[in-house]
Design an enzyme around this catalytic site. Structure first.
Site, PDB file in Angstrom:
ATOM      1  N   SER A   1      69.082 -53.003 -81.759  1.00 42.61           N
ATOM      2  CA  SER A   1      68.427 -54.346 -81.523  1.00 42.61           C
ATOM      3  C   SER A   1      68.677 -55.272 -82.330  1.00 42.61           C
ATOM      4  CB  SER A   1      66.710 -53.962 -81.942  1.00 42.61           C
ATOM      5  OG  SER A   1      66.366 -52.949 -81.030  1.00 42.61           O
TER       6      SER A   1
ATOM      7  N   GLY B   1      71.369 -56.846 -86.018  1.00 37.59           N
ATOM      8  CA  GLY B   1      72.210 -56.466 -86.974  1.00 37.59           C
ATOM      9  C   GLY B   1      73.795 -55.965 -86.529  1.00 37.59           C
ATOM     10  N   ILE B   2      74.091 -54.843 -87.117  1.00 38.36           N
ATOM     11  CA  ILE B   2      75.488 -54.210 -87.134  1.00 38.36           C
ATOM     12  C   ILE B   2      75.450 -53.777 -85.383  1.00 38.36           C
ATOM     13  CG2 ILE B   2      77.132 -52.476 -87.489  1.00 38.36           C
ATOM     14  CD1 ILE B   2      76.204 -52.973 -90.573  1.00 38.36           C
ATOM     15  N   GLY B   3      74.326 -53.012 -84.991  1.00 41.84           N
ATOM     16  CA  GLY B   3      74.513 -52.585 -83.669  1.00 41.84           C
ATOM     17  C   GLY B   3      74.930 -53.435 -82.530  1.00 41.84           C
TER      18      GLY B   3
ATOM     19  N   LYS C   1      63.992 -48.570 -80.165  1.00 43.19           N
ATOM     20  CA  LYS C   1      62.559 -48.469 -79.903  1.00 43.19           C
ATOM     21  C   LYS C   1      61.823 -49.910 -80.069  1.00 43.19           C
ATOM     22  CE  LYS C   1      59.883 -45.976 -82.794  1.00 43.19           C
ATOM     23  NZ  LYS C   1      59.081 -45.615 -83.977  1.00 43.19           N
TER      24      LYS C   1
ATOM     25  N   ASP D   1      63.184 -43.195 -78.834  1.00 40.91           N
ATOM     26  CA  ASP D   1      63.254 -42.894 -80.095  1.00 40.91           C
ATOM     27  C   ASP D   1      64.597 -41.795 -80.412  1.00 40.91           C
ATOM     28  OD1 ASP D   1      62.777 -41.825 -82.750  1.00 40.91           O
ATOM     29  OD2 ASP D   1      60.752 -41.975 -82.790  1.00 40.91           O
TER      30      ASP D   1
ATOM     31  N   TYR E   1      67.666 -41.892-100.085  1.00 45.00           N
ATOM     32  CA  TYR E   1      68.348 -42.696 -99.026  1.00 45.00           C
ATOM     33  C   TYR E   1      69.891 -42.337 -98.951  1.00 45.00           C
ATOM     34  CZ  TYR E   1      70.927 -46.188 -96.543  1.00 45.00           C
ATOM     35  OH  TYR E   1      71.940 -46.934 -95.820  1.00 45.00           O
TER      36      TYR E   1
END
Length: 352
Positions: free
Chosen positions: A27, A29-31, A50, A82, A176
């Site tokens: 949605s 950024g990098i994607g 999502k 999801d 993380y």
């Protein structure tokens, strides 16, 4: 290659012509940057995310990303769902195959970030990270594998870091970091498992901070954002990986700078004959030298006030360089491919 697809991209964009990429997240950024870069090479791009409606705190939705991909010359399919839910993943894979005839590339991009200390981290956030990073990566890749095995150049690419058990990294993000390392372990496992079946599996990680909403909101705000590189750096490296022959490029944990430097070196060899020097390994660990990333900095460190410039040098020890002229990232990388290798900064494993 997906058997029944054809691309509406320009004839010059042929490296991914007719191939289908399915990506988790995307949605913002990098994607989307990877999706747009793939579209410019003629790919069909399927997004599973999502974010269906605009969020006043965050720019972009799965639909705006799909529109940008199509504007770049590819064909896009937005599947709202999801990645943690098996039904959502199965639906996305089925729709990709129905619409485009197959799947050639899986990009495990979706990720959750919570940089809290161990005592301050809510269990809910811990669960979210492990479920998206581990379960999501496993679901998307395994559901797509039957179709990847039908492709003549299949790739799984996970945006996850090289494995490094240094206390510096484990202590910085104790929850993380293992979640991201889990993505890398799964990916390397598939590389070994499918080595004889022509399915490549590699990891890709940025050397330094990338300008994304996560960096802005969770890792230092505008000050960090101004010192970050743009997502297109990672996107260029991703396309370089997934256009390589699958049987010759698998089982790597790449840093973006190494991929772009190697791609530039190959371009130089094709246009000017054999090179007289060699490049560093594509799987350079974090405690080994690696050259700085070429091109596309939001702002050179020399343009910052003195305090910010000092922090920028700490994150990127290479001297600031402004972009010289225009041209593709590969061209700019080519010009810098002989630069002296430098030790990656502490932020090399910073979350994106």
């Amino acid at each position: 290659m997906s058997p029944s697809t054809s691309s509406s991209s320009p004839a010059s964009a042929t490296r991914l012509a007719g191939r289908t990429m399915i990506m988790s997240g995307g949605s913002r950024g990098i994607g989307p940057a990877i999706g747009i870069a793939a579209a410019r090479e003629g790919a069909n791009v399927v997004l599973l995310a999502k974010t269906d409606k605009p969020d006043p705190r965050l720019p972009g939705t799965i639909h705006t990303a799909a529109a940008e991909i199509e504007a770049a010359g590819g064909r896009a399919l937005a599947v709202v769902g999801d990645v943690r839910e098996e039904e959502s993943v199965e639906r996305a894979v089925a729709r990709a195959v129905e619409r485009f005839g197959g799947i050639d590339i899986v990009v495990n991009n979706a990720s959750a970030l919570a940089p809290d200390s161990s005592e301050d981290l809510p269990v809910k956030r811990f669960d979210l990270m492990t479920q998206i990073q581990l379960r999501g990566t496993f679901l998307l890749s395994t559901k797509a594998l039957p179709h990847l095995r039908q492709s003549d150049n299949a790739h799984i690419l996970s945006l996850s870091p090289p494995l490094n058990l240094s206390p510096q990294w484990l202590g910085a993000h104790p929850a993380y970091t293992p979640a991201k390392y889990g993505m890398s372990l799964l990916t390397l496992g598939w590389s070994a498992e499918y080595a004889d079946r022509g399915v490549a599996a590699n990891c890709l990680w940025p050397q330094t901070y990338i300008a994304t909403a996560a960096v802005q909101n969770l890792l230092g705000g505008e000050a960090t954002l101004e010192q970050s590189r743009t997502p297109e750096i990672v996107a260029d490296a991703a396309i370089e990986i997934v256009t390589r022959p699958a049987r010759e490029c698998t089982g790597n944990t790449f840093l973006d700078v190494d991929v772009l430097r190697e791609g530039a070196s190959r371009t130089c060899r094709r246009t000017a004959g054999p090179a007289s020097s060699t490049t560093t390994s594509s799987s350079t660990p974090h405690d080994q030298p690696a050259a700085r990333a070429p091109g596309r900095r939001r702002r050179a460190a020399a343009d910052q006030p003195s305090g910010q410039a000092q922090r920028a040098r700490h994150r990127d020890p290479a001297p600031p360089q402004r972009r010289a002229g225009r041209g593709s990232p590969r061209t700019r990388a080519c010009a810098r491919s002989c630069s002296r290798p430098r030790r990656p900064p502490p932020s090399a494993q910073a979350p994106t």
